[in-house]
Enzyme design. Structure first.
Site, PDB file in Angstrom:
ATOM      1  N   ASN A 155      -4.165   6.023  51.432  1.00 11.10           N
ATOM      2  CA  ASN A 155      -2.790   5.753  50.968  1.00 11.10           C
ATOM      3  C   ASN A 155      -2.282   4.526  51.930  1.00 11.10           C
ATOM      4  O   ASN A 155      -1.676   3.663  51.477  1.00 11.10           O
ATOM      5  CB  ASN A 155      -1.885   6.855  51.106  1.00 11.10           C
ATOM      6  CG  ASN A 155      -0.533   6.503  50.414  1.00 11.10           C
ATOM      7  OD1 ASN A 155      -0.277   5.989  49.287  1.00 11.10           O
ATOM      8  ND2 ASN A 155       0.375   6.808  51.209  1.00 11.10           N
ATOM      9  N   ASP A 263       1.485   0.589  52.967  1.00 11.96           N
ATOM     10  CA  ASP A 263       0.909   1.318  51.635  1.00 11.96           C
ATOM     11  C   ASP A 263       0.095   0.319  51.054  1.00 11.96           C
ATOM     12  O   ASP A 263       0.521  -0.728  50.378  1.00 11.96           O
ATOM     13  CB  ASP A 263       2.081   1.664  50.791  1.00 11.96           C
ATOM     14  CG  ASP A 263       1.673   2.963  49.778  1.00 11.96           C
ATOM     15  OD1 ASP A 263       1.485   3.995  50.051  1.00 11.96           O
ATOM     16  OD2 ASP A 263       1.544   2.636  48.597  1.00 11.96           O
ATOM     17  N   ASP A 294      -5.828  12.713  52.686  1.00 15.29           N
ATOM     18  CA  ASP A 294      -4.723  12.857  53.098  1.00 15.29           C
ATOM     19  C   ASP A 294      -3.949  12.100  51.839  1.00 15.29           C
ATOM     20  O   ASP A 294      -4.345  11.196  51.428  1.00 15.29           O
ATOM     21  CB  ASP A 294      -4.463  12.292  54.335  1.00 15.29           C
ATOM     22  CG  ASP A 294      -2.965  12.164  54.802  1.00 15.29           C
ATOM     23  OD1 ASP A 294      -2.407  13.409  54.870  1.00 15.29           O
ATOM     24  OD2 ASP A 294      -2.234  11.260  54.893  1.00 15.29           O
ATOM     25  N   HIS A 298      -0.241  10.157  46.369  1.00 12.29           N
ATOM     26  CA  HIS A 298       0.540   8.968  46.432  1.00 12.29           C
ATOM     27  C   HIS A 298      -0.464   7.757  46.290  1.00 12.29           C
ATOM     28  O   HIS A 298      -0.173   6.377  46.586  1.00 12.29           O
ATOM     29  CB  HIS A 298       1.263   8.780  47.853  1.00 12.29           C
ATOM     30  CG  HIS A 298       2.211   9.947  48.178  1.00 12.29           C
ATOM     31  ND1 HIS A 298       3.216  10.159  47.622  1.00 12.29           N
ATOM     32  CD2 HIS A 298       2.086  10.954  49.226  1.00 12.29           C
ATOM     33  CE1 HIS A 298       3.810  11.217  47.926  1.00 12.29           C
ATOM     34  NE2 HIS A 298       2.982  11.572  49.046  1.00 12.29           N
ATOM     35  N   GLU A 328      -4.951  16.248  49.258  1.00  8.21           N
ATOM     36  CA  GLU A 328      -3.845  16.942  49.696  1.00  8.21           C
ATOM     37  C   GLU A 328      -2.876  16.389  48.565  1.00  8.21           C
ATOM     38  O   GLU A 328      -2.234  15.249  48.296  1.00  8.21           O
ATOM     39  CB  GLU A 328      -3.237  16.356  51.001  1.00  8.21           C
ATOM     40  CG  GLU A 328      -1.853  17.079  51.222  1.00  8.21           C
ATOM     41  CD  GLU A 328      -1.058  16.516  52.307  1.00  8.21           C
ATOM     42  OE1 GLU A 328      -0.225  16.719  53.045  1.00  8.21           O
ATOM     43  OE2 GLU A 328      -1.305  15.017  52.567  1.00  8.21           O
TER      44      GLU A 328
HETATM   45 CA   LIG Z   1       0.693   4.773  47.879  1.00  7.42          CA
END
Ligand SMILES: [Ca+2]
Ligand SMILES: [Ca+2]
Ligand SMILES: [Ca+2]
Length: 603
Positions: A155, A263, A294, A298, A328
């Site tokens: 991510n 990101d 992890d 997202h 996760e």
């Molecule tokens: Ca992201």
């Protein structure tokens, strides 16, 4: 000649151990999750990661819970006996890739001791040792028949990219609607990125048209950090979202920076192929056995649809047929639908079972009845692959972000006696080690660590600590500062149940049938069935502070019981019914005999 023969025999034994290990399914493991920095310091020469200066340069300050404490891969290697004796068969090692040692606003700096701020995705952080040390760890674990799961991040990278418009202040999220890819700095800005049709078209031809990353903020890399990331493509801001900080709501959950962490634009096919190369390389080079991913929620689901099959294929080619991948999808709620969604839309083979954490905490903590545990069992139908797939979900009672199980128990009932605290903790671990899923022990829980909260407060040192908070924390069980002892009652129970689980196919691979649950603390019971013979194992738990006696439905052809734990009735009361008595917070594991005729039931 004698030496050669000996080496040959040893070599054959090693090959057998490896072959047996590779043949094991993910659900046959018991996982031990460890943060290397906090576990054992096997080499004090690497404590500062080869850097010179104060803690803001080296990241090393063993008196602060926000900095490196010196634990490393050599320390882990030295304590494999301790971990294996606990009954664990797989190590989940917190991220070991090279991190930005220190980051954060002036006066609020902290270090990458946890490993989640990667700059060099291909090499081991010098604070933890070398790539060669990691090879030694993997080889030493494999020689014992233990698997090694790496903790990986896609991510985001470390916080390197900054935004001109934000200066030293916060960078509020700038949305796709207010700041389209087609205009510089907002809808009134100059036209940019002509003909880019949006990030849902994953064709390289489309992405070749996204050339200016300044659609929302103007990203830049501070002087001196232009080449800090490895591989080199990661240094180009075009491969990031650059929209400011996530609020963890709406589209920002995908596109926003996690507290400034850069990101990645995971919709970009170059980012996908780049990460397939990166994490394929760890499989190729070290022959590791799985990935914990992890912050998986997202990242856009399409990324995982490409990444997961590539990793499984890479592992298979390396001779690792049962490579485990679990993501996760963090939540504090009891929400199997959310978790299952990520196995369906993203194709993640498994997710960390946050629903189990909630259900087991509420039940063992006495906060609610046992209805959530029952819902968990029936909601296994939601996961891609259904009940069989749910057996691969790593289950856990607490973690390094939310907090430790013992902390949650104490938080739910601050006034309880030390004896009750220990009994509830043992009961929670009995649920963890006998119900479906892959039991995951968070390092230190077996020594009664509790802590005073989540995040840094749940990342205690296993070695002698210089952090006052860690040294003053209450612990479950004996009050002495236990470290690496194998006599703690929690260590002892976990070891006993882990061995029982691994030796009992019904416990690691059996389907589950609900027998008893309720909306008040009390009896929770299920039967689990040997996947080959169909033989029943009855599991009963008492979450209340009063003894209970009840008649439980069992299979009509289960007639007598062997006690595997607790106290079991010798025989059924009548065909299809067994009477079970449990003390407050007690549990029992009862193997039915004779087994139902396997040939009739499972042709
Ligand atoms: Ca992201
Ligand atoms: Ca060290
Ligand atoms: Ca940043």
């Amino acid at each position: 000649m004698a030496l050669c023969a000996l080496t040959g025999a040893t070599g054959q034994a090693q090959a057998d151990t490896l072959a047996q290990m590779r043949a094991r399914l993910p659900q046959q493991e018991v996982i031990y999750f460890v943060l290397p920095d906090r576990f054992a310091n096997g080499d004090t020469t690497n404590d500062k990661g080869g850097l010179q200066g104060d803690r803001l340069v080296t990241g090393f300050d063993p008196s602060s819970k926000a900095f490196y404490h010196g634990g490393d891969l050599q320390g882990l290697i030295a304590h494999l006996d301790y971990i294996q004796s606990l009954g664990a068969s797989a190590l989940w090692v917190g991220p070991i890739m090279k991190n930005k040692p220190v980051q954060g606003p002036k006066g609020h700096e902290s270090a990458g001791y946890h490993g989640y701020w990667i700059t060099d995705f291909l090499h081991v952080d010098p604070h933890f040792g070398s790539d060669e040390d990691f090879r030694k760890l993997v080889d030493a674990a494999h020689a014992r028949g233990m698997k090694v799961y790496m903790d990986i991040i896609i991510n985001h990278t470390a916080d390197v990219i900054q935004y001109r418009e934000a200066g030293d202040g916060p960078a509020p999220y700038r949305s796709l609607g207010d700041y389209p890819f087609s205009r510089k700095g907002g809808v009134k800005g100059a036209p940019i990125n002509a003909d880019f049709v949006g990030d849902h078209d994953a064709s390289p031809a489309n992405w070749a048209k996204l050339t200016d990353p300044a659609f929302a903020y103007t990203p830049y890399i501070p002087t001196g950090e232009e080449k800090v990331k490895n591989p080199a493509w990661l240094n180009d801001p075009i491969y990031y979202h650059n929209r400011g900080d996530s609020t963890f709501e709406g589209e920002s959950a995908n596109y926003g920076d996690f507290s400034g962490l850069d990101d990645l634009a995971t919709e970009n096919p170059r980012v996908l192929s780049g990460f397939i190369d990166i994490y394929g390389s760890w499989i190729d080079r070290f022959g590791i056995d799985g990935y914990r991913i992890d912050t998986a929620k997202h990242v856009n689901p399409e990324f995982w649809q490409g990444f997961v099959p590539a990793m499984l294929a890479r592992a298979k080619a390396k001779g690792i047929p049962n490579f485990h991948i679990f993501g996760e999808v963090a939540t504090g709620d009891f929400d199997p639908a959310l978790l299952a969604n990520w196995t369906r839309r993203s194709g993640l083979p498994a997710v960390l079972d946050f629903a189990f954490m909630r259900a087991a905490n509420d039940a063992a903590g006495g906060k609610t009845g046992t209805g959530e545990l029952a819902r968990m069992v029936s909601d296994d139908a939601l996961y891609q692959g259904g009940e069989a797939a749910a057996m691969r979900l790593p289950t856990f009672l607490g973690n390094h972000d939310a907090g430790r199980f013992a902390f949650f128990l104490h938080d739910a009932k601050p006034g309880m006696s030390a004896e009750e605290w220990l009994k509830r903790d043992l009961l929670g671990h009995a649920l963890l080690l006998t119900l479906r899923g892959v039991p995951t022990i968070y390092y230190g829980d077996e020594q009664g660590f509790a802590g005073e909260g989540g995040d840094q407060s749940s990342r205690q040192d296993m070695f002698a600590s210089q952090v006052a908070e860690y040294n003053h924390q209450p612990t479950v069980g004996p009050s002495a500062a236990y470290r690496f002892t194998t006599t703690h009652p929690l260590y002892h129970e976990i070891a006993t149940l882990a061995r029982l689980r691994r030796a009992t196919p019904a416990l690691w691979g059996g389907s589950t049938r609900l027998r008893a649950y309720g909306d008040k603390p009390g009896l929770f019971a299920v039967s689990r069935f040997d996947p080959k013979t169909g033989a029943e194992v009855l599991l009963a738990f008492n979450t209340s502070d009063q003894a209970v006696t009840a008649s439980l439905a069992v299979e009509p052809n289960s007639t007598a019981f062997t006690t595997l734990a607790g106290a079991c009735p010798a025989t059924v009361t009548a065909p299809g019914s067994a009477s079970i008595s449990l003390p407050a917070f007690g549990y029992a594991i009862c193997a039915a005999s004779p087994a139902p005729s396997p040939k009739d039931k499972h042709p």
